[in-house]
Write a protein that holds these residues in place. Sequence first.
Motif, PDB file in Angstrom:
ATOM      1  N   LEU A 142       0.398 -23.041  37.282  1.00 41.88           N
ATOM      2  CA  LEU A 142       0.326 -21.605  37.546  1.00 41.88           C
ATOM      3  C   LEU A 142       1.635 -21.092  38.144  1.00 41.88           C
ATOM      4  O   LEU A 142       2.181 -21.690  39.076  1.00 41.88           O
ATOM      5  N   PRO A 143       2.192 -20.004  37.619  1.00 41.09           N
ATOM      6  CA  PRO A 143       3.462 -19.487  38.119  1.00 41.09           C
ATOM      7  C   PRO A 143       3.311 -18.847  39.488  1.00 41.09           C
ATOM      8  O   PRO A 143       2.241 -18.391  39.854  1.00 41.09           O
ATOM      9  N   ARG A 144       4.400 -18.811  40.233  1.00 38.81           N
ATOM     10  CA  ARG A 144       4.367 -18.193  41.560  1.00 38.81           C
ATOM     11  C   ARG A 144       4.352 -16.674  41.460  1.00 38.81           C
ATOM     12  O   ARG A 144       3.759 -15.999  42.284  1.00 38.81           O
ATOM     13  N   GLU A 145       5.053 -16.147  40.481  1.00 37.67           N
ATOM     14  CA  GLU A 145       5.139 -14.706  40.308  1.00 37.67           C
ATOM     15  C   GLU A 145       4.345 -14.280  39.066  1.00 37.67           C
ATOM     16  O   GLU A 145       4.393 -14.948  38.037  1.00 37.67           O
ATOM     17  N   PRO A 146       3.615 -13.161  39.144  1.00 38.34           N
ATOM     18  CA  PRO A 146       2.866 -12.700  37.968  1.00 38.34           C
ATOM     19  C   PRO A 146       3.804 -12.293  36.847  1.00 38.34           C
ATOM     20  O   PRO A 146       4.904 -11.791  37.087  1.00 38.34           O
ATOM     21  N   ASP A 147       3.374 -12.516  35.628  1.00 40.63           N
ATOM     22  CA  ASP A 147       4.150 -12.143  34.458  1.00 40.63           C
ATOM     23  C   ASP A 147       4.185 -10.622  34.343  1.00 40.63           C
ATOM     24  O   ASP A 147       3.166  -9.951  34.480  1.00 40.63           O
ATOM     25  N   ALA A 148       5.367 -10.075  34.053  1.00 38.92           N
ATOM     26  CA  ALA A 148       5.528  -8.621  33.974  1.00 38.92           C
ATOM     27  C   ALA A 148       4.666  -8.006  32.879  1.00 38.92           C
ATOM     28  O   ALA A 148       4.308  -6.821  32.961  1.00 38.92           O
ATOM     29  N   ARG A 149       4.295  -8.808  31.876  1.00 37.17           N
ATOM     30  CA  ARG A 149       3.487  -8.276  30.782  1.00 37.17           C
ATOM     31  C   ARG A 149       2.096  -7.854  31.248  1.00 37.17           C
ATOM     32  O   ARG A 149       1.457  -7.008  30.619  1.00 37.17           O
ATOM     33  N   LEU A 150       1.631  -8.443  32.335  1.00 40.16           N
ATOM     34  CA  LEU A 150       0.327  -8.044  32.865  1.00 40.16           C
ATOM     35  C   LEU A 150       0.315  -6.559  33.221  1.00 40.16           C
ATOM     36  O   LEU A 150      -0.694  -5.875  33.065  1.00 40.16           O
ATOM     37  N   GLY A 151       1.433  -6.070  33.704  1.00 40.94           N
ATOM     38  CA  GLY A 151       1.523  -4.676  34.114  1.00 40.94           C
ATOM     39  C   GLY A 151       1.454  -3.690  32.967  1.00 40.94           C
ATOM     40  O   GLY A 151       1.256  -2.490  33.200  1.00 40.94           O
ATOM     41  N   THR A 152       1.612  -4.180  31.733  1.00 40.61           N
ATOM     42  CA  THR A 152       1.541  -3.285  30.572  1.00 40.61           C
ATOM     43  C   THR A 152       0.106  -3.082  30.097  1.00 40.61           C
ATOM     44  O   THR A 152      -0.146  -2.207  29.260  1.00 40.61           O
ATOM     45  N   LEU A 153      -0.827  -3.874  30.612  1.00 42.34           N
ATOM     46  CA  LEU A 153      -2.215  -3.786  30.177  1.00 42.34           C
ATOM     47  C   LEU A 153      -2.975  -2.719  30.947  1.00 42.34           C
ATOM     48  O   LEU A 153      -2.772  -2.538  32.151  1.00 42.34           O
ATOM     49  N   THR A 154      -3.864  -2.028  30.253  1.00 42.08           N
ATOM     50  CA  THR A 154      -4.760  -1.099  30.931  1.00 42.08           C
ATOM     51  C   THR A 154      -5.810  -1.910  31.681  1.00 42.08           C
ATOM     52  O   THR A 154      -5.956  -3.123  31.473  1.00 42.08           O
ATOM     53  N   ALA A 155      -6.554  -1.246  32.552  1.00 42.38           N
ATOM     54  CA  ALA A 155      -7.610  -1.934  33.309  1.00 42.38           C
ATOM     55  C   ALA A 155      -8.631  -2.555  32.360  1.00 42.38           C
ATOM     56  O   ALA A 155      -9.086  -3.678  32.569  1.00 42.38           O
TER      57      ALA A 155
END
Length: 215
Positions: A142-155
């Motif tokens: 598991l990465p320490r930092e969240p992947d930036a692509r997660l922020g492109t997803l709607t709820a």
Amino acid sequence: MSVRVLLVDDQDLVRMGIRMALEADDGLTVVAEAGDGATALRMAHEHRPDVVLMDVRMPGTDGIQATTRITAELPQVRVLVLTTFDLDEYAFDAIRAGAAGFLLKSARPAELRSAVHAVARGEGVTSPRVTRRLMELARPALPREPDARLGTLTAREREVLALVGEGLSNPEIAATLVVEESTVKTHVNRLLAKLGARDRVHAVIFALEQGVRRG
């Protein structure tokens, strides 16, 4: 049109049995066979099959190396990994290398044929049982930092991704969220595009590695 299949396994009898199971379906055609990864790569370039049924444990060039090369050099070719054990870490490595899923060699012939058709359609092949194992194997990485692509997803897309990560099918997700299956399909297609995921299985890997969970 018939789905063209390249069959790869180092055991002649295993290949014979799988070929018989596949060719019981008029919509499937075995265009070539290979007994090792190096030959599989050559046959893949020569025949350009729709799906490669790939054993992972073979002498010489193994299935992981062959899968890595095939998915990189022939992105239109889908690889479905065949394994003897559902706890096989080699199979997980093959999925990370680009395979569209993996299936036990003990699967029923109808299940095998269905999986090949699904992979040919661009769908991944996994199951809740396999997904649980993927979760166990993904946890240490598991990465320490969240992947930036997660922020492109709607709820809603993130919620659907969490359910995909649990191994749920589109009908099961639709029932869980109380929406139409067509709506789920739209969400899945959009999140795959945003994540740059090759197919559903790689969305599962992404969800597990990013720790995307319901709630």
